[in-house]
Design an enzyme around this catalytic site. Structure first.
Site, PDB file in Angstrom:
ATOM      1  N   LYS A 145       0.825  -1.219   0.000  1.00 56.46           N
ATOM      2  CA  LYS A 145       0.000   0.000   0.000  1.00 56.46           C
ATOM      3  C   LYS A 145       0.858   1.268   0.000  1.00 56.46           C
ATOM      4  O   LYS A 145       0.619   2.175  -0.784  1.00 56.46           O
ATOM      5  CB  LYS A 145      -0.942   0.026   1.211  1.00 56.46           C
ATOM      6  CG  LYS A 145      -1.939  -1.102   1.251  1.00 56.46           C
ATOM      7  CD  LYS A 145      -2.944  -0.928   2.387  1.00 56.46           C
ATOM      8  CE  LYS A 145      -2.315  -0.976   3.778  1.00 56.46           C
ATOM      9  NZ  LYS A 145      -1.730  -2.284   4.138  1.00 56.46           N
ATOM     10  N   ARG A 182      -9.614   0.920   9.293  1.00 57.38           N
ATOM     11  CA  ARG A 182      -9.112  -0.416   9.577  1.00 57.38           C
ATOM     12  C   ARG A 182     -10.091  -1.221  10.422  1.00 57.38           C
ATOM     13  O   ARG A 182      -9.830  -2.386  10.715  1.00 57.38           O
ATOM     14  CB  ARG A 182      -7.827  -0.265  10.374  1.00 57.38           C
ATOM     15  CG  ARG A 182      -6.598  -0.960   9.782  1.00 57.38           C
ATOM     16  CD  ARG A 182      -5.471  -0.749  10.756  1.00 57.38           C
ATOM     17  NE  ARG A 182      -4.210  -1.288  10.399  1.00 57.38           N
ATOM     18  CZ  ARG A 182      -3.265  -0.653   9.714  1.00 57.38           C
ATOM     19  NH1 ARG A 182      -3.494   0.536   9.219  1.00 57.38           N
ATOM     20  NH2 ARG A 182      -2.105  -1.228   9.528  1.00 57.38           N
ATOM     21  N   ARG A 193      11.487  -6.030   4.726  1.00 61.59           N
ATOM     22  CA  ARG A 193      11.274  -4.613   4.394  1.00 61.59           C
ATOM     23  C   ARG A 193      12.206  -3.692   5.194  1.00 61.59           C
ATOM     24  O   ARG A 193      12.421  -3.899   6.379  1.00 61.59           O
ATOM     25  CB  ARG A 193       9.814  -4.286   4.719  1.00 61.59           C
ATOM     26  CG  ARG A 193       9.410  -2.874   4.460  1.00 61.59           C
ATOM     27  CD  ARG A 193       7.940  -2.761   4.277  1.00 61.59           C
ATOM     28  NE  ARG A 193       7.159  -3.012   5.483  1.00 61.59           N
ATOM     29  CZ  ARG A 193       5.830  -2.907   5.513  1.00 61.59           C
ATOM     30  NH1 ARG A 193       5.169  -2.596   4.418  1.00 61.59           N
ATOM     31  NH2 ARG A 193       5.177  -3.139   6.629  1.00 61.59           N
ATOM     32  N   ARG A 213      11.244  -1.180  10.448  1.00 62.50           N
ATOM     33  CA  ARG A 213      10.175  -0.759  11.352  1.00 62.50           C
ATOM     34  C   ARG A 213      10.116  -1.696  12.554  1.00 62.50           C
ATOM     35  O   ARG A 213      10.306  -2.897  12.413  1.00 62.50           O
ATOM     36  CB  ARG A 213       8.825  -0.820  10.627  1.00 62.50           C
ATOM     37  CG  ARG A 213       8.520   0.416   9.826  1.00 62.50           C
ATOM     38  CD  ARG A 213       7.297   0.262   8.977  1.00 62.50           C
ATOM     39  NE  ARG A 213       6.121  -0.285   9.650  1.00 62.50           N
ATOM     40  CZ  ARG A 213       4.914  -0.337   9.098  1.00 62.50           C
ATOM     41  NH1 ARG A 213       4.731   0.132   7.882  1.00 62.50           N
ATOM     42  NH2 ARG A 213       3.893  -0.857   9.742  1.00 62.50           N
ATOM     43  N   ARG A 226      -0.446  -8.650  13.295  1.00 62.44           N
ATOM     44  CA  ARG A 226      -1.055  -7.642  12.418  1.00 62.44           C
ATOM     45  C   ARG A 226      -1.933  -8.312  11.360  1.00 62.44           C
ATOM     46  O   ARG A 226      -2.999  -7.800  11.008  1.00 62.44           O
ATOM     47  CB  ARG A 226       0.038  -6.774  11.771  1.00 62.44           C
ATOM     48  CG  ARG A 226       0.696  -5.837  12.795  1.00 62.44           C
ATOM     49  CD  ARG A 226       2.038  -5.329  12.325  1.00 62.44           C
ATOM     50  NE  ARG A 226       1.931  -4.482  11.159  1.00 62.44           N
ATOM     51  CZ  ARG A 226       2.927  -4.274  10.301  1.00 62.44           C
ATOM     52  NH1 ARG A 226       4.103  -4.855  10.470  1.00 62.44           N
ATOM     53  NH2 ARG A 226       2.739  -3.489   9.278  1.00 62.44           N
TER      54      ARG A 226
END
Ligand code: AMP
Length: 204
Positions: A11, A86, A125, A151, A162
């Site tokens: 996203k 969300r 990532r 992160r 998540r």
């Protein structure tokens, strides 16, 4: 418009590409919360631990933050929401606010990636803290010598939580937009350019 999808669906990366073409602000609730954490504001202090553990920040906090943001003048010609809504209460609050403002959503674009691919994507990532550019150690490695960071919630443990929040709390939002006839599904597996092209086709 809204971009929705599981963590690691792409996203953030795709939003950055699309807003350059669409010339509308990219409003990422995750980026706003991370900025608040970095600045050490009251909101940041409240959000930090929850985010690190892969939990959601309370609805009232995020709703207030996003509704304030989309009321700003730069959103008058449109905006792209990424990471919000969300939960069903967030979608309902957004709907009430947009209806009151006389604003109609054009599209809710769902980037689909199956769970099995998500963990590898998210744990690999990294981002450049100076520019925000997102890389992947295997699929899109950063230039040699660039200092990149991970992160705090991109660990395997946090991403598993998540993902379960996504299936349990975010997916139930989709029928609401499907019922309005504005939900578009896009396959998020492929090269960055392929996925951008699919998103553009879905939006045209
Ligand atoms: P993201 O960058 O979208 O993956 O968001 C990172 C983290 O920020 C999430 O795992 C949540 O802890 C928090 N967060 C971001 N957006 C929301 C939201 N709309 N509602 C609740 N928590 C959020």
């Amino acid at each position: 418009m809204i971009l929705v999808g599981p963590p690691g669906a792409g996203k953030g990366t795709q939003a950055a590409r699309l807003v350059e073409k669409l010339r509308i602000p990219h409003i990422s609730s995750g980026d706003m919360l991370r900025a608040a954490v970095k600045e050490g504001t009251a909101l940041g202090k409240q959000a930090e631990v929850l985010m690190k553990e892969g939990k959601l920040v309370p609805d009232d906090v995020v709703i207030g933050m996003i509704l304030d943001r989309i009321a700003k003048p730069d959103c008058a010609n449109g905006f792209m929401l990424d990471g919000f809504p969300r939960t069903v209460p967030q979608a309902e609050a957004l709907d009430v606010a947009l209806t009151a403002a006389g604003v109609a959503l054009d599209a809710v674009v769902l980037i689909e990636v199956e769970d099995a691919l998500i963990v590898e994507r998210v744990t690999g990532r990294r981002n450049d803290p100076k520019t925000g550019t997102i890389y992947h150690m295997k699929y899109d490695p950063p230039p040699a010598g660039l200092a990149v960071v991970q992160r705090a919630d991109d660990t395997e443990e946090a991403v598993t939580k998540r993902l379960s929040k996504y299936h349990g709390e975010t997916e139930p939002v989709l029928p609401f937009y499907e019922g309005k006839g504005i939900l578009r599904r896009v396959d998020g597996v492929g090269s960055l350019d392929e996925v951008t092209a699919r998103l553009q086709a879905a939006l045209s």
